[in-house]
Design a protein around this motif. Structure first.
Motif, PDB file in Angstrom:
ATOM      1  N   ILE A 183       0.860  -1.188   0.000  1.00 27.11           N
ATOM      2  CA  ILE A 183       0.000   0.000   0.000  1.00 27.11           C
ATOM      3  C   ILE A 183       0.894   1.235   0.000  1.00 27.11           C
ATOM      4  O   ILE A 183       1.846   1.337   0.793  1.00 27.11           O
ATOM      5  N   TYR A 184       0.563   2.167  -0.879  1.00 23.17           N
ATOM      6  CA  TYR A 184       1.314   3.409  -1.021  1.00 23.17           C
ATOM      7  C   TYR A 184       0.425   4.568  -0.590  1.00 23.17           C
ATOM      8  O   TYR A 184      -0.746   4.647  -0.963  1.00 23.17           O
ATOM      9  N   ASP A 185       0.995   5.484   0.210  1.00 24.36           N
ATOM     10  CA  ASP A 185       0.278   6.649   0.719  1.00 24.36           C
ATOM     11  C   ASP A 185       0.664   7.862  -0.119  1.00 24.36           C
ATOM     12  O   ASP A 185       1.802   8.356  -0.045  1.00 24.36           O
ATOM     13  N   SER A 195       3.904   7.542   8.937  1.00 30.26           N
ATOM     14  CA  SER A 195       2.948   8.011   9.938  1.00 30.26           C
ATOM     15  C   SER A 195       1.718   7.098  10.038  1.00 30.26           C
ATOM     16  O   SER A 195       0.916   7.228  10.953  1.00 30.26           O
ATOM     17  N   ARG A 196       1.586   6.194   9.091  1.00 31.47           N
ATOM     18  CA  ARG A 196       0.467   5.245   9.102  1.00 31.47           C
ATOM     19  C   ARG A 196       0.998   3.823   8.995  1.00 31.47           C
ATOM     20  O   ARG A 196       2.079   3.578   8.447  1.00 31.47           O
ATOM     21  N   TYR A 197       0.224   2.917   9.494  1.00 40.06           N
ATOM     22  CA  TYR A 197       0.570   1.495   9.410  1.00 40.06           C
ATOM     23  C   TYR A 197      -0.696   0.697   9.150  1.00 40.06           C
ATOM     24  O   TYR A 197      -1.805   1.223   9.208  1.00 40.06           O
ATOM     25  N   VAL A 198      -0.532  -0.586   8.873  1.00 37.84           N
ATOM     26  CA  VAL A 198      -1.651  -1.463   8.545  1.00 37.84           C
ATOM     27  C   VAL A 198      -1.765  -2.564   9.584  1.00 37.84           C
ATOM     28  O   VAL A 198      -0.777  -3.219   9.923  1.00 37.84           O
ATOM     29  N   ILE A 236      -5.996   0.494   7.768  1.00 37.39           N
ATOM     30  CA  ILE A 236      -4.929   1.490   7.871  1.00 37.39           C
ATOM     31  C   ILE A 236      -5.180   2.361   9.095  1.00 37.39           C
ATOM     32  O   ILE A 236      -6.280   2.892   9.281  1.00 37.39           O
ATOM     33  N   LYS A 237      -4.138   2.524   9.917  1.00 38.52           N
ATOM     34  CA  LYS A 237      -4.276   3.310  11.145  1.00 38.52           C
ATOM     35  C   LYS A 237      -3.149   4.330  11.248  1.00 38.52           C
ATOM     36  O   LYS A 237      -2.075   4.160  10.655  1.00 38.52           O
ATOM     37  N   ASP A 267     -13.667   0.753   2.447  1.00 36.29           N
ATOM     38  CA  ASP A 267     -13.785   2.191   2.680  1.00 36.29           C
ATOM     39  C   ASP A 267     -12.385   2.768   2.541  1.00 36.29           C
ATOM     40  O   ASP A 267     -11.468   2.070   2.100  1.00 36.29           O
ATOM     41  N   GLU A 268     -12.186   4.000   2.904  1.00 38.08           N
ATOM     42  CA  GLU A 268     -10.895   4.643   2.660  1.00 38.08           C
ATOM     43  C   GLU A 268      -9.793   4.165   3.598  1.00 38.08           C
ATOM     44  O   GLU A 268      -8.641   4.589   3.468  1.00 38.08           O
ATOM     45  N   LYS A 269     -10.126   3.298   4.524  1.00 38.12           N
ATOM     46  CA  LYS A 269      -9.098   2.789   5.428  1.00 38.12           C
ATOM     47  C   LYS A 269      -9.064   1.261   5.513  1.00 38.12           C
ATOM     48  O   LYS A 269      -8.211   0.708   6.191  1.00 38.12           O
ATOM     49  N   THR A 270      -9.992   0.572   4.843  1.00 42.20           N
ATOM     50  CA  THR A 270     -10.101  -0.880   4.990  1.00 42.20           C
ATOM     51  C   THR A 270      -9.944  -1.568   3.641  1.00 42.20           C
ATOM     52  O   THR A 270     -10.715  -1.316   2.709  1.00 42.20           O
ATOM     53  N   LEU A 271      -8.953  -2.454   3.544  1.00 37.97           N
ATOM     54  CA  LEU A 271      -8.665  -3.183   2.316  1.00 37.97           C
ATOM     55  C   LEU A 271      -8.980  -4.664   2.510  1.00 37.97           C
ATOM     56  O   LEU A 271      -8.562  -5.283   3.488  1.00 37.97           O
TER      57      LEU A 271
END
Length: 606
Positions: free
Chosen positions: A201-203, A262-265, A249-250, A232-236
């Motif tokens: 995943i790329y941010d 700054s984010r992780y899965v 993604i959190k 949704d925008e945070k759940t794959l």
């Protein structure tokens, strides 16, 4: 006329092999329903095969093995004859921006096309000189100043964008060196893609990769495609071969000295299944999976039915899942297809799921209350169906209390449950005159008027006189006691009294000694104000209401020659009546009749 075909499914084939005891268990209602998309799609599939599909709330974009892209509405009709001659060979993936203004496509011919529906200003055609297996467009591609980003996947992940002073096309390699990239999905700031080693995943907001999720199975990636879907925008959601993962993604709470993203899965659900996943999609907190049976130990599919793909609705857990429903799908040509020939696309906001094969597209959706009622009817659970209709009739489109009730009445009559059907008429037919008459004739046709007679309305509505006469005639011929009861219970204005009298006289010719019929005849004559005839019958029968009849209708002039009969019937009431009405019946007339019998002193004494 445009149409969507109903599509039949069967339960999971494993259920067909259960023991007789399990087969006898109550069938569970399905959760999903299916419709085959037809119309113009039928003609397309006569000459071509679908290789991929992208769905939008406005339209469907179907890519084919001949390199075409067809823009269709959701029931398979061309939208303004829109079709794009995009590629010279198989279209591998199609991506649509959020507004539905642009589509991006890639192909084995090495080309990537960006096509606008309303303007050609941002159209692009890029040639990579090698097969491009995946493409994803920035969901905000339609916005002015967005950078017109899109990413492509071959042996590397490449970000394409327009920028700089002259809005030149620029490319940036985001990742490479881990095999071909066969699937890309973009939502918000996040791009997810799959190569031979796993999912990454790329941010875009930080221009950094934030995770690597390993493949964790030994199946060949080119034969068992990785399926990615953003819930949704945070759940794959990831379905790959026989592995399923749900990733969230959190944001990191604390800064880390190691300079981590700054984010992780976090993987919240992860489990292995005993089938191959051909597609995955969200449905609330559950998952919808398009699946394909694994080969048996001998390396072949066990039987023809097990080769059908299945759409399974499951509830995920950390290391396991619960199957809510599993439907085997008879898609056209399924006997010839393998796992990678199937795709699952969805519109999560509408809970629509598109099952795609080379020669078919089936849309699945949640069953609604109308479907629930239909299922109850099909399984002869009419009382439950009626309860649902009564509670939710205002929201139902296909069912209403009146039509369902009539179907239930027909069902009960076919089962010879006549009394139950008759009782239900009051509830179902209510004040509908035509429906009542229709049902009474149905009961008459099967010779069951006796069952419905107690429930036939006498007011609001009042039925046609012929209905009441038909019922009275039925009892006249078969049950004299019930006939008499109805004559007394039913107001005489409901039917033509003289018609009933004529039938009754005909019946009495064959049964002169029937007191029930005689009493009914007396009542009917009274209704017709033929009091002399009624009085004669009452006296003959020594009817207790004879004195009431005389008083009520002032029949004193009619009894001057019937004094003896009245005395013999009830001398106490007769004497009382005569003494109290001497002005209406002269004493001379009374004495003249009584001097012939020895009991004359009773009257004189009084």
């Amino acid at each position: 006329m445009a149409s969507v075909d109903e599509f039949e499914t069967t339960v999971d084939s494993t259920e067909e092999d259960e023991s007789d005891d399990e087969e006898s268990e109550e069938e569970e209602e399905p959760k999903l329903k299916y419709e085959r998309i037809s119309n113009d799609l039928v003609d397309i599939l006569k000459k071509d095969c679908i290789s991929c599909l992208a769905v939008h709330s406005k339209f469907l974009a179907a890519g084919t093995h001949w390199g075409m892209i067809y823009i269709l509405d959701h029931i398979g009709c061309h939208i303004r004859d829109t079709e794009i001659t995009a590629h010279s060979t198989t279209v591998n993936q199609i991506s649509i921006d959020d507004h539905g203004d642009y589509v991006a496509s890639c192909s084995d011919d090495g080309k990537v096309l960006i096509t606008g529906f309303y303007t050609a200003e941002n159209n692009q055609s890029l040639n990579f000189d090698r097969p491009v297996k995946a493409v994803a467009m920035d969901p905000l591609f339609y916005k002015h100043g967005s950078g017109k980003h899109f990413v492509t996947g071959d042996d590397k992940l490449v970000l394409n964008e327009k920028g700089g002073l002259f809005s030149r096309h620029r490319t940036t390699v985001l990742h490479q060196g881990e095999g071909p990239i066969r699937e890309i999905q973009w939502i918000g700031d996040f791009i997810a893609w799959a190569n031979d080693l796993g999912v990454k995943i790329y941010d875009m907001s930080t221009r950094s990769r934030i995770t690597h999720i390993p493949r964790e199975h030994g199946y060949r990636p080119e034969l068992y495609r990785c399926n990615l879907c953003w819930k949704d925008e945070k759940t794959l959601l990831i379905g790959w071969a026989d592995r399923v993962k749900v990733c969230v993604i959190k944001d990191r709470v604390n800064d880390d000295a190691r300079n981590l993203p700054s984010r992780y899965v976090e993987i919240v659900y992860m489990f292995k299944v005993d089938f191959f996943v051909c597609g995955i999609a969200p449905l609330g907190t559950d998952l919808v999976m398009l699946t394909y049976d694994k080969p048996s130990e001998q390396g072949t599919i066990q039987d023809s039915s097990s080769k059908r793909p299945q759409l399974q609705l499951v509830t995920p857990h950390m290391e396991d899942f619960d199957v809510i429903s599993s439907d085997a799908l008879s898609l056209r040509g399924y006997e010839e297809y393998k796992c990678n020939d199937y795709h699952l696309e969805c519109l999560p906001e509408e809970n629509l799921f598109y099952i795609v094969s080379p020669k078919d597209i089936i849309v699945s959706k949640l069953r609604d209350e109308d479907d629930h009622v239909t299922w109850l009817i099909d399984h002869e659970q009419y009382e439950e169906a009626l309860a649902v209709v009564q509670q939710k009739e205002n929201t139902l489109q296909k069912h209403n209390l009146q039509s369902l009730g009539k179907d239930y009445l027909d069902f009960l009559l076919s089962k010879r449950e006549f009394e139950k059907a008759a009782q239900l008429c009051v509830k179902i037919l209510s004040k509908n005159k035509d429906s009542w008459e229709e049902q009474v004739y149905k009961f008459a046709k099967i010779k069951q008027l006796k069952s419905i007679a107690p429930y036939i309305p006498r007011e609001n509505p009042v039925l046609d006189p012929a209905i009441y006469e038909m019922v009275l005639l039925e009892f006249l011929l078969s049950d004299a006691e019930r006939f008499l009861q109805l004559v007394r219970d039913w107001p005489s204005h409901l039917y033509k009294v003289q018609t009933v009298i004529n039938a009754l006289l005909d019946r009495l010719d064959r049964d002169r000694g029937n007191t029930y019929l005689m009493r009914a005849l007396g009542d009917l004559y009274s209704y017709e104000r033929q009091f002399d005839k009624a009085l004669s019958i009452y006296l003959r029968l020594k009817h207790k209401d004879v004195f009431q009849l005389i008083h009520k209708h002032n029949l004193f002039g009619s009894i001057s020659d019937k004094i003896v009969q009245l005395m013999e019937f009830d001398k106490e009431q007769a004497v009382s009546m005569l003494l109290n009405n001497m002005d209406k019946i002269p004493m001379e007339k009374v004495v003249n009749q009584l001097d012939k019998i020895t009991r004359v002193f009773v009257y004189i004494f009084r």
